[in-house]
Design a protein around this motif. Structure first.
Motif, PDB file in Angstrom:
ATOM      1  N   SER A 281       8.854   4.262  14.074  1.00 27.55           N
ATOM      2  CA  SER A 281       8.624   5.490  13.314  1.00 27.55           C
ATOM      3  C   SER A 281       9.846   6.390  13.301  1.00 27.55           C
ATOM      4  O   SER A 281      10.651   6.384  14.235  1.00 27.55           O
ATOM      5  CB  SER A 281       7.450   6.266  13.917  1.00 27.55           C
ATOM      6  N   GLU A 282       9.936   7.187  12.265  1.00 29.45           N
ATOM      7  CA  GLU A 282      10.942   8.244  12.188  1.00 29.45           C
ATOM      8  C   GLU A 282      10.451   9.434  12.998  1.00 29.45           C
ATOM      9  O   GLU A 282       9.263   9.777  12.945  1.00 29.45           O
ATOM     10  CB  GLU A 282      11.151   8.663  10.731  1.00 29.45           C
ATOM     11  N   PHE A 283      11.320  10.072  13.746  1.00 22.66           N
ATOM     12  CA  PHE A 283      10.890  11.187  14.579  1.00 22.66           C
ATOM     13  C   PHE A 283      10.473  12.376  13.726  1.00 22.66           C
ATOM     14  O   PHE A 283      11.218  12.832  12.857  1.00 22.66           O
ATOM     15  CB  PHE A 283      11.989  11.628  15.538  1.00 22.66           C
ATOM     16  N   ILE A 284       9.261  12.857  13.947  1.00 31.73           N
ATOM     17  CA  ILE A 284       8.791  14.125  13.387  1.00 31.73           C
ATOM     18  C   ILE A 284       7.974  14.824  14.466  1.00 31.73           C
ATOM     19  O   ILE A 284       7.515  14.200  15.421  1.00 31.73           O
ATOM     20  CB  ILE A 284       7.911  13.940  12.120  1.00 31.73           C
ATOM     21  N   MET A 285       7.802  16.109  14.315  1.00 27.15           N
ATOM     22  CA  MET A 285       6.971  16.853  15.249  1.00 27.15           C
ATOM     23  C   MET A 285       5.496  16.600  14.945  1.00 27.15           C
ATOM     24  O   MET A 285       5.092  16.538  13.784  1.00 27.15           O
ATOM     25  CB  MET A 285       7.270  18.351  15.160  1.00 27.15           C
ATOM     26  N   ASN A 286       4.717  16.432  15.983  1.00 26.28           N
ATOM     27  CA  ASN A 286       3.260  16.290  15.876  1.00 26.28           C
ATOM     28  C   ASN A 286       2.828  15.207  14.886  1.00 26.28           C
ATOM     29  O   ASN A 286       2.084  15.462  13.930  1.00 26.28           O
ATOM     30  CB  ASN A 286       2.623  17.630  15.471  1.00 26.28           C
ATOM     31  N   PRO A 287       3.256  13.981  15.106  1.00 23.56           N
ATOM     32  CA  PRO A 287       2.823  12.894  14.215  1.00 23.56           C
ATOM     33  C   PRO A 287       1.344  12.567  14.441  1.00 23.56           C
ATOM     34  O   PRO A 287       0.776  12.899  15.479  1.00 23.56           O
ATOM     35  CB  PRO A 287       3.694  11.721  14.652  1.00 23.56           C
ATOM     36  N   ARG A 288       0.744  11.918  13.469  1.00 19.10           N
ATOM     37  CA  ARG A 288      -0.639  11.484  13.631  1.00 19.10           C
ATOM     38  C   ARG A 288      -0.748  10.450  14.757  1.00 19.10           C
ATOM     39  O   ARG A 288       0.121   9.584  14.906  1.00 19.10           O
ATOM     40  CB  ARG A 288      -1.160  10.853  12.335  1.00 19.10           C
ATOM     41  N   ASP A 289      -1.809  10.544  15.507  1.00 20.57           N
ATOM     42  CA  ASP A 289      -2.081   9.585  16.568  1.00 20.57           C
ATOM     43  C   ASP A 289      -2.191   8.177  15.972  1.00 20.57           C
ATOM     44  O   ASP A 289      -2.850   7.971  14.942  1.00 20.57           O
ATOM     45  CB  ASP A 289      -3.394   9.979  17.267  1.00 20.57           C
ATOM     46  N   ARG A 290      -1.554   7.211  16.601  1.00 13.91           N
ATOM     47  CA  ARG A 290      -1.585   5.830  16.109  1.00 13.91           C
ATOM     48  C   ARG A 290      -2.867   5.099  16.504  1.00 13.91           C
ATOM     49  O   ARG A 290      -3.190   4.069  15.907  1.00 13.91           O
ATOM     50  CB  ARG A 290      -0.393   5.046  16.640  1.00 13.91           C
ATOM     51  N   TRP A 291      -3.600   5.597  17.495  1.00 11.72           N
ATOM     52  CA  TRP A 291      -4.756   4.849  17.972  1.00 11.72           C
ATOM     53  C   TRP A 291      -5.818   4.639  16.896  1.00 11.72           C
ATOM     54  O   TRP A 291      -6.428   3.555  16.846  1.00 11.72           O
ATOM     55  CB  TRP A 291      -5.359   5.501  19.210  1.00 11.72           C
ATOM     56  N   PRO A 292      -6.103   5.614  16.008  1.00 11.60           N
ATOM     57  CA  PRO A 292      -7.070   5.337  14.943  1.00 11.60           C
ATOM     58  C   PRO A 292      -6.695   4.126  14.093  1.00 11.60           C
ATOM     59  O   PRO A 292      -7.585   3.391  13.635  1.00 11.60           O
ATOM     60  CB  PRO A 292      -7.065   6.628  14.122  1.00 11.60           C
ATOM     61  N   LEU A 293      -5.407   3.900  13.854  1.00 16.13           N
ATOM     62  CA  LEU A 293      -4.993   2.699  13.127  1.00 16.13           C
ATOM     63  C   LEU A 293      -5.378   1.443  13.896  1.00 16.13           C
ATOM     64  O   LEU A 293      -5.834   0.451  13.304  1.00 16.13           O
ATOM     65  CB  LEU A 293      -3.487   2.703  12.891  1.00 16.13           C
ATOM     66  N   MET A 294      -5.177   1.494  15.212  1.00 15.81           N
ATOM     67  CA  MET A 294      -5.544   0.352  16.046  1.00 15.81           C
ATOM     68  C   MET A 294      -7.050   0.115  16.008  1.00 15.81           C
ATOM     69  O   MET A 294      -7.523  -1.009  15.786  1.00 15.81           O
ATOM     70  CB  MET A 294      -5.096   0.609  17.494  1.00 15.81           C
ATOM     71  N   LYS A 295      -7.798   1.177  16.214  1.00 17.03           N
ATOM     72  CA  LYS A 295      -9.248   1.047  16.397  1.00 17.03           C
ATOM     73  C   LYS A 295      -9.983   0.769  15.093  1.00 17.03           C
ATOM     74  O   LYS A 295     -10.970   0.013  15.084  1.00 17.03           O
ATOM     75  CB  LYS A 295      -9.780   2.324  17.047  1.00 17.03           C
ATOM     76  N   GLU A 296      -9.516   1.362  13.999  1.00 17.23           N
ATOM     77  CA  GLU A 296     -10.268   1.266  12.742  1.00 17.23           C
ATOM     78  C   GLU A 296      -9.836   0.103  11.858  1.00 17.23           C
ATOM     79  O   GLU A 296     -10.625  -0.349  11.010  1.00 17.23           O
ATOM     80  CB  GLU A 296     -10.129   2.581  11.968  1.00 17.23           C
ATOM     81  N   TYR A 297      -8.612  -0.387  12.039  1.00 20.18           N
ATOM     82  CA  TYR A 297      -8.119  -1.422  11.132  1.00 20.18           C
ATOM     83  C   TYR A 297      -7.617  -2.679  11.845  1.00 20.18           C
ATOM     84  O   TYR A 297      -8.029  -3.792  11.511  1.00 20.18           O
ATOM     85  CB  TYR A 297      -6.989  -0.867  10.256  1.00 20.18           C
ATOM     86  N   ILE A 298      -6.732  -2.484  12.827  1.00 24.99           N
ATOM     87  CA  ILE A 298      -6.040  -3.646  13.404  1.00 24.99           C
ATOM     88  C   ILE A 298      -6.945  -4.455  14.314  1.00 24.99           C
ATOM     89  O   ILE A 298      -7.087  -5.679  14.153  1.00 24.99           O
ATOM     90  CB  ILE A 298      -4.770  -3.184  14.145  1.00 24.99           C
ATOM     91  N   ILE A 299      -7.573  -3.819  15.279  1.00 24.38           N
ATOM     92  CA  ILE A 299      -8.456  -4.543  16.192  1.00 24.38           C
ATOM     93  C   ILE A 299      -9.639  -5.154  15.451  1.00 24.38           C
ATOM     94  O   ILE A 299      -9.959  -6.341  15.660  1.00 24.38           O
ATOM     95  CB  ILE A 299      -8.898  -3.633  17.363  1.00 24.38           C
ATOM     96  N   PRO A 300     -10.316  -4.424  14.553  1.00 29.93           N
ATOM     97  CA  PRO A 300     -11.401  -5.055  13.799  1.00 29.93           C
ATOM     98  C   PRO A 300     -10.952  -6.235  12.952  1.00 29.93           C
ATOM     99  O   PRO A 300     -11.721  -7.165  12.717  1.00 29.93           O
ATOM    100  CB  PRO A 300     -11.916  -3.921  12.911  1.00 29.93           C
ATOM    101  N   ALA A 301      -9.693  -6.216  12.498  1.00 29.95           N
ATOM    102  CA  ALA A 301      -9.187  -7.336  11.690  1.00 29.95           C
ATOM    103  C   ALA A 301      -9.195  -8.625  12.486  1.00 29.95           C
ATOM    104  O   ALA A 301      -9.316  -9.719  11.919  1.00 29.95           O
ATOM    105  CB  ALA A 301      -7.768  -7.040  11.203  1.00 29.95           C
ATOM    106  N   VAL A 302      -9.111  -8.515  13.810  1.00 32.12           N
ATOM    107  CA  VAL A 302      -9.156  -9.697  14.668  1.00 32.12           C
ATOM    108  C   VAL A 302     -10.591  -9.984  15.101  1.00 32.12           C
ATOM    109  O   VAL A 302     -11.096 -11.085  14.956  1.00 32.12           O
ATOM    110  CB  VAL A 302      -8.266  -9.499  15.912  1.00 32.12           C
ATOM    111  N   LYS A 303     -11.256  -8.966  15.601  1.00 36.43           N
ATOM    112  CA  LYS A 303     -12.573  -9.166  16.198  1.00 36.43           C
ATOM    113  C   LYS A 303     -13.600  -9.665  15.190  1.00 36.43           C
ATOM    114  O   LYS A 303     -14.512 -10.419  15.519  1.00 36.43           O
ATOM    115  CB  LYS A 303     -13.043  -7.861  16.846  1.00 36.43           C
ATOM    116  N   ASN A 304     -13.454  -9.241  13.925  1.00 32.25           N
ATOM    117  CA  ASN A 304     -14.422  -9.656  12.914  1.00 32.25           C
ATOM    118  C   ASN A 304     -14.286 -11.112  12.522  1.00 32.25           C
ATOM    119  O   ASN A 304     -15.111 -11.655  11.803  1.00 32.25           O
ATOM    120  CB  ASN A 304     -14.274  -8.785  11.648  1.00 32.25           C
ATOM    121  N   ASN A 305     -13.201 -11.742  12.998  1.00 33.80           N
ATOM    122  CA  ASN A 305     -12.975 -13.130  12.614  1.00 33.80           C
ATOM    123  C   ASN A 305     -13.024 -14.085  13.809  1.00 33.80           C
ATOM    124  O   ASN A 305     -12.666 -15.238  13.691  1.00 33.80           O
ATOM    125  CB  ASN A 305     -11.616 -13.253  11.913  1.00 33.80           C
ATOM    126  N   GLN A 306     -13.443 -13.598  14.962  1.00 30.38           N
ATOM    127  CA  GLN A 306     -13.475 -14.476  16.140  1.00 30.38           C
ATOM    128  C   GLN A 306     -14.906 -14.810  16.521  1.00 30.38           C
ATOM    129  O   GLN A 306     -15.833 -14.128  16.166  1.00 30.38           O
ATOM    130  CB  GLN A 306     -12.775 -13.806  17.311  1.00 30.38           C
TER     131      GLN A 306
END
Length: 337
Positions: A312-337
């Motif tokens: 990421s490019e440095f900015i002040m107060n960026p959005r938390d990355r965990w929602p990306l993990m929890k809502e998109y990335i992890i489900p992309a794996v778990k829904n197919n196993q």
């Protein structure tokens, strides 16, 4: 377990990832996470996903900020594995006999383990560390050692970037090499990463230390590589580093780091913080992450044999990355196993 990464892009569905979820991920990044420049997912040793934004590409280096701390943790582990440092129980002051301090019993008891786990007392309030004062000093190590052991008890969590910098100096004291040089030889080259050149620093302003002028690996006025920030990596290099941990210290058929060190570094505890790694248990899934300002992140998910790297490019107060993990990335794996 595969000891190399297959960098040839494969269809996500061929390695149990949901292409529709990843498409939604990309849309969300473009709409809500404007400072993300690159994201890579390594699943089962394969390149499952790689996207770049804002005109950036695989060769673009990011100042990964506090992700540097987790890299330094690995370097301390390698130094212990190779016998340069005896153990995490060595006293910190023992590495710096050239300094003298006022009598302080707590200061004398502080160990490498305390620095790694952020359980050293300091006089500043939590999350209000005066890094600006540190960067105005001629001797950053003496300044930090002066502060250690005051206003609190050993064992209580207090996040300190300066404390991580002391670890960098301990590494240099033990090996005779800067963290940058030691990493090039024992970590970056074995992982297939580019060596970090020794850029000369002629100024110590904000942009030189943290901002647009950061390149290679920042160092203090006495040549110590910054332990708490200042390293630049590509998103692919971030992914390589994460996969080393997922793969229990092996990569490219090289034993780079011991399984024992990785286990100790990432063992869950009530601080949710290991040896310069952030620990999380969410919906029963354990992850450990290297996290830096601006939203730089290396997230390791052992149960899924997966690493996610976000540059990421440095900015002040960026959005938390965990929602990306929890809502998109992890489900992309778990829904197919």
């Amino acid at each position: 377990m595969q000891t190399t990464i297959n960098w040839e892009a494969v269809k996500p569905e061929s390695i149990y990832m949901n292409n529709e979820s990843l498409s939604k991920l990309e849309q969300t990044i473009k709409s809500d996470y404007h400072n993300i420049n690159g994201i890579i997912i390594i699943k089962d040793g394969h390149l499952a996903y790689e996207k770049y934004f804002n005109g950036k590409g695989p060769d673009h280096c990011h100042h990964v900020a506090s992700v540097t701390k987790s890299v330094l943790s690995a370097l301390i582990g390698i130094a212990i594995d190779k016998g340069y440092i005896n153990s995490v129980e060595e006293k910190v002051l023992g590495f710096f006999p050239e300094y003298t301090f006022a009598s302080n019993q707590q200061k004398q008891q502080i160990t490498i383990r305390h620095l790694l786990s952020m359980t050293v007392p300091y006089p500043f309030e939590d999350w209000h560390e005066p890094l600006d004062k540190l960067c105005q000093q001629q001797d950053w190590i003496k300044y930090t050692l002066d502060l250690m052991g005051a206003n609190g008890d050993i064992g209580a969590f207090k996040y300190s970037t300066a404390g991580a910098h002391v670890l960098s100096a301990i590494l240099t004291k033990s090996t005779g090499k800067s963290a940058r040089a030691f990493a090039n030889e024992h970590l970056f080259t074995p992982l297939g990463m580019k060596e970090i050149p020794n850029y000369q620093m002629n100024a110590y302003g904000f942009d030189d230390l943290f901002g647009k002028n950061v390149k290679g690996w920042v160092h203090d006025p006495n040549g110590h590589s910054t332990g708490g920030w200042g390293l630049t990596l590509t998103t692919r290099d971030m992914a390589r580093f994460g996969y080393l941990y997922i793969n229990n210290g092996m990569l490219n058929n090289n034993r780079v780091l011991s399984e024992t060190w990785i286990r100790e570094s990432t063992e869950m505890n009530y601080h949710n913080y290991g040896y310069l790694w952030w620990l999380r248990r969410d919906d029963g899934l354990f992850t450990y992450s290297a996290i830096g300002d601006g939203g730089n992140m290396i997230c390791c998910i052992p149960k899924l044999n997966m690493v996610v790297a976000i540059g990421s490019e440095f900015i002040m107060n960026p959005r938390d990355r965990w929602p990306l993990m929890k809502e998109y990335i992890i489900p992309a794996v778990k829904n197919n196993q």
